[in-house]
Design a protein around this motif. Structure first.
Motif, mmCIF file in Angstrom:
data_model
loop_
_atom_site.group_PDB
_atom_site.id
_atom_site.type_symbol
_atom_site.label_atom_id
_atom_site.label_comp_id
_atom_site.label_asym_id
_atom_site.label_seq_id
_atom_site.Cartn_x
_atom_site.Cartn_y
_atom_site.Cartn_z
ATOM 1 N N TRP A 66 -9.266 -7.104 21.067
ATOM 2 C CA TRP A 66 -9.731 -7.630 19.789
ATOM 3 C C TRP A 66 -9.996 -9.128 19.839
ATOM 4 O O TRP A 66 -9.819 -9.855 18.861
ATOM 5 C CB TRP A 66 -8.753 -7.308 18.661
ATOM 6 N N GLU A 67 -10.457 -9.619 20.995
ATOM 7 C CA GLU A 67 -10.851 -11.020 21.082
ATOM 8 C C GLU A 67 -12.116 -11.282 20.263
ATOM 9 O O GLU A 67 -12.916 -10.376 19.996
ATOM 10 C CB GLU A 67 -11.105 -11.421 22.543
ATOM 11 N N VAL A 68 -12.302 -12.543 19.874
ATOM 12 C CA VAL A 68 -13.495 -12.948 19.134
ATOM 13 C C VAL A 68 -14.711 -12.876 20.045
ATOM 14 O O VAL A 68 -14.675 -13.346 21.194
ATOM 15 C CB VAL A 68 -13.325 -14.379 18.596
ATOM 16 N N ASP A 69 -15.796 -12.290 19.535
ATOM 17 C CA ASP A 69 -17.065 -12.297 20.260
ATOM 18 C C ASP A 69 -17.699 -13.674 20.056
ATOM 19 O O ASP A 69 -18.412 -13.912 19.077
ATOM 20 C CB ASP A 69 -17.973 -11.185 19.725
ATOM 21 N N LEU A 70 -17.419 -14.572 20.971
ATOM 22 C CA LEU A 70 -17.852 -15.967 20.807
ATOM 23 C C LEU A 70 -19.368 -16.116 20.908
ATOM 24 O O LEU A 70 -19.953 -17.003 20.272
ATOM 25 C CB LEU A 70 -17.156 -16.851 21.844
ATOM 26 N N ASP A 71 -20.022 -15.252 21.679
ATOM 27 C CA ASP A 71 -21.489 -15.289 21.727
ATOM 28 C C ASP A 71 -22.075 -14.957 20.365
ATOM 29 O O ASP A 71 -23.061 -15.581 19.925
ATOM 30 C CB ASP A 71 -22.009 -14.304 22.777
ATOM 31 N N ALA A 72 -21.461 -13.977 19.693
ATOM 32 C CA ALA A 72 -21.936 -13.610 18.356
ATOM 33 C C ALA A 72 -21.710 -14.760 17.371
ATOM 34 O O ALA A 72 -22.545 -15.010 16.492
ATOM 35 C CB ALA A 72 -21.223 -12.352 17.876
ATOM 36 N N VAL A 73 -20.592 -15.452 17.515
ATOM 37 C CA VAL A 73 -20.307 -16.595 16.640
ATOM 38 C C VAL A 73 -21.401 -17.644 16.778
ATOM 39 O O VAL A 73 -21.917 -18.176 15.784
ATOM 40 C CB VAL A 73 -18.918 -17.189 16.965
ATOM 41 N N GLU A 74 -21.771 -17.949 18.010
ATOM 42 C CA GLU A 74 -22.816 -18.958 18.228
ATOM 43 C C GLU A 74 -24.159 -18.508 17.671
ATOM 44 O O GLU A 74 -24.930 -19.316 17.140
ATOM 45 C CB GLU A 74 -22.927 -19.276 19.723
ATOM 46 N N ALA A 75 -24.435 -17.211 17.770
ATOM 47 C CA ALA A 75 -25.708 -16.698 17.260
ATOM 48 C C ALA A 75 -25.751 -16.698 15.733
ATOM 49 O O ALA A 75 -26.822 -16.886 15.139
ATOM 50 C CB ALA A 75 -25.943 -15.277 17.795
ATOM 51 N N LYS A 86 -18.151 -27.397 18.724
ATOM 52 C CA LYS A 86 -19.540 -27.450 19.175
ATOM 53 C C LYS A 86 -20.503 -27.152 18.024
ATOM 54 O O LYS A 86 -21.579 -27.767 17.914
ATOM 55 C CB LYS A 86 -19.740 -26.450 20.305
ATOM 56 N N LEU A 87 -20.116 -26.215 17.162
ATOM 57 C CA LEU A 87 -20.990 -25.778 16.083
ATOM 58 C C LEU A 87 -20.821 -26.594 14.805
ATOM 59 O O LEU A 87 -21.502 -26.350 13.816
ATOM 60 C CB LEU A 87 -20.745 -24.293 15.786
ATOM 61 N N GLY A 88 -19.873 -27.553 14.808
ATOM 62 C CA GLY A 88 -19.711 -28.428 13.665
ATOM 63 C C GLY A 88 -19.093 -27.779 12.456
ATOM 64 O O GLY A 88 -19.401 -28.140 11.310
ATOM 65 N N MET A 89 -18.207 -26.807 12.676
ATOM 66 C CA MET A 89 -17.494 -26.178 11.561
ATOM 67 C C MET A 89 -15.998 -26.326 11.805
ATOM 68 O O MET A 89 -15.559 -26.673 12.901
ATOM 69 C CB MET A 89 -17.871 -24.703 11.444
ATOM 70 N N PHE A 90 -15.200 -26.084 10.767
ATOM 71 C CA PHE A 90 -13.760 -26.127 10.954
ATOM 72 C C PHE A 90 -13.200 -24.712 10.955
ATOM 73 O O PHE A 90 -13.930 -23.729 10.749
ATOM 74 C CB PHE A 90 -13.093 -27.017 9.899
ATOM 75 N N VAL A 91 -11.910 -24.582 11.196
ATOM 76 C CA VAL A 91 -11.272 -23.269 11.318
ATOM 77 C C VAL A 91 -10.320 -23.053 10.145
ATOM 78 O O VAL A 91 -9.524 -23.930 9.812
ATOM 79 C CB VAL A 91 -10.499 -23.138 12.643
ATOM 80 N N ILE A 92 -10.427 -21.884 9.519
ATOM 81 C CA ILE A 92 -9.430 -21.416 8.554
ATOM 82 C C ILE A 92 -8.540 -20.437 9.313
ATOM 83 O O ILE A 92 -8.992 -19.368 9.727
ATOM 84 C CB ILE A 92 -10.087 -20.727 7.344
ATOM 85 N N ALA A 93 -7.286 -20.821 9.530
ATOM 86 C CA ALA A 93 -6.359 -20.012 10.334
ATOM 87 C C ALA A 93 -5.408 -19.268 9.414
ATOM 88 O O ALA A 93 -4.532 -19.872 8.792
ATOM 89 C CB ALA A 93 -5.584 -20.902 11.303
ATOM 90 N N ASP A 94 -5.593 -17.968 9.309
ATOM 91 C CA ASP A 94 -4.715 -17.115 8.506
ATOM 92 C C ASP A 94 -3.538 -16.705 9.391
ATOM 93 O O ASP A 94 -3.663 -15.866 10.274
ATOM 94 C CB ASP A 94 -5.491 -15.895 8.027
ATOM 95 N N GLU A 95 -2.378 -17.331 9.140
ATOM 96 C CA GLU A 95 -1.192 -17.095 9.968
ATOM 97 C C GLU A 95 -0.036 -16.569 9.121
ATOM 98 O O GLU A 95 1.122 -16.914 9.325
ATOM 99 C CB GLU A 95 -0.828 -18.381 10.720
ATOM 100 N N VAL A 96 -0.373 -15.691 8.180
ATOM 101 C CA VAL A 96 0.631 -15.089 7.314
ATOM 102 C C VAL A 96 1.650 -14.284 8.123
ATOM 103 O O VAL A 96 2.816 -14.180 7.748
ATOM 104 C CB VAL A 96 -0.064 -14.220 6.236
ATOM 105 N N TYR A 97 1.205 -13.719 9.250
ATOM 106 C CA TYR A 97 2.104 -12.936 10.110
ATOM 107 C C TYR A 97 2.663 -13.772 11.263
ATOM 108 O O TYR A 97 3.084 -13.206 12.282
ATOM 109 C CB TYR A 97 1.366 -11.725 10.675
#
Length: 425
Positions: free
Chosen positions: A172-181, A217-228
């Motif tokens: 269940w890793e992030v598809d980083l290529d899809a993120v960039e696209a 690289k894409l100039g966005m920030f991260v919302i980290a949901d760490e409830v667990y």
């Protein structure tokens, strides 16, 4: 130099301001709505007890009772009569200080109380962040599968969402290529849920660093949901996304709901992990503060108990909870192997749920994941969540954090359901 990291430059075309919004948008279905729909199909003539495998609230079961220290802290705070006042919008100072110290334990830098906003649970944290971001043309990236509260809140606030896939074959890793696209000049943030809800995965240090570098690289920030956070029982430790706050700004969502087994206490937080001070340039923090001033506050006496709860809970309590959840996860995966129509691509390593794929070709008279869930609750008085609700059609989310014996019974009933509907060869 060629390999030198490029500076983080925010790509949003406008600074953030408080935004008026209406409630006429069509909301995405929430987990509660799906549960209500499924419960409406319960067979009232079935004398067996009902088995909930659909939501992450194990507090009803004796093996998951919270620590007496937390209960005593609440009682003491209430009886002290020191917390009967209206709290500041961001939360009372002792609570914000305690949360900053608690989150800082896992970070390479120290947070201050000014980095913390106390909220009425994770749901309000999502509401505050999404509403603060919402403005014309902006979009955010959400994981699939993911937590549907983000979609619902974004739809309510007219904020565009774009979905990137988590890859089951790669844990269940992030598809980083899809993120960039998917990202463009109006993409402001990406949501990362770790440990994973609903997939039960735990991201490695290396993968989270790649996510941070991609976001930079894409100039966005991260919302980290760490409830667990810290509910991990596989080979990977919990790594907070704030570890990479010097690479990219991170807004962390946390709460006491899951780790302390008290979702009804409704106490959570938003933490700004931004040691370089980059978010101040965007106006996002001003927008969050403005919305916090408009929203309801979490109960003051629960805030008053937070320093004791976060500072003094015994490690044995956490160890016992995680041990029981691991036992449940092992039972769940073992029983799933006995049910040919569902396949688990990745054994859960954290959180309280797992995604399993439906093989409809092995079933007679089952059209899709919702049909499976509706007929299961009618025939076996067992409720699981259709994958469509979390973005994965013809998958199912099973939540396993309940009494082990009840979990085993519920999965045995799913096996009986399969045998009844198995396609004749």
């Amino acid at each position: 130099m060629e390999n030198e990291a490029k500076p983080w430059v925010f790509r949003g075309t406008q600074k953030f301001t408080t935004k008026q919004y209406s409630n006429d948008s069509k909301q995405m279905i929430t987990i509660r709505e799906a549960q209500e729909e499924l419960m409406g199909n319960l067979n009232q003539d079935d004398e067996r007890s009902f088995v909930h495998l659909d939501h992450g609230d194990p507090s009803a079961y004796p093996c998951f009772r919270t620590t007496p220290l937390a209960e005593d802290a609440i009682v003491s705070a209430l009886r002290s009569a020191q917390f009967n006042y209206y709290p500041p919008a961001a939360g009372i100072l002792p609570a914000r200080r305690a949360i900053a110290e608690y989150v800082s334990r896992d970070l390479p830098y120290k947070l201050s109380p000014d980095d913390v906003y106390v909220t009425a649970g994770g749901h309000q944290s999502i509401e505050i962040i999404i509403t603060a971001l919402a403005r014309s043309g902006v979009n955010i990236l959400l994981p699939r599968p993911g937590y549907p509260q983000y979609e619902a809140r974004a739809a309510f606030s007219h904020l565009e969402v774009r979905h990137f896939d988590l890859i089951p074959e790669k844990g269940w890793e992030v598809d980083l290529d899809a993120v960039e696209a998917l990202a463009d000049e109006n993409t402001v943030a990406i949501v990362i849920i770790n440990p994973g809800n609903p997939s039960g995965n735990v991201f490695s240090y290396q993968h989270l660093k790649k996510v941070a570098e991609t976001a930079r690289k894409l100039g966005m920030f991260v919302i980290a949901d760490e409830v667990y956070s810290h509910i991990v029982f596989g080979n990977k430790p919990f790594i907070p996304m704030g570890e990479f706050g010097s690479i990219v700004p991170v807004l962390t969502i946390g709460s006491i709901s899951k780790r302390w087994i008290v979702p009804g206490w409704r106490l959570g937080w938003i933490v700004t992990n931004d040691p370089c001070g980059l978010l101040k340039q965007t106006g996002i923090l001003d927008s969050i503060r403005n919305y916090v001033n408009l929203s309801s506050d979490p109960v003051t006496f629960i805030q008053g108990a937070i320093p004791e709860i976060l500072g003094n809970t015994e490690e044995d309590f956490f160890s016992n909870i995680v041990r029981t959840i691991k036992e449940d996860a092992d039972i769940c995966c073992s029983k799933i192997k006995e049910i040919p129509c569902i396949v688990c691509p990745q054994q859960p390593e954290g959180a309280m749920s797992v995604m399993v794929k439906l093989n409809l070709s092995l079933l007679e008279g089952i059209n899709d994941d919702m049909d499976f869930c509706v007929k299961l609750v009618k025939e076996e008085s067992v409720i699981v969540l259709p994958g469509t609700t979390v973005g994965m059609k013809n998958w199912i989310r099973i939540t396993f954090a309940i009494e082990p014996a009840i979990l085993a019974e519920g999965l045995d009933r799913i096996k009986s359901f399969y045998q009844r509907h198995a396609k004749k060869l």
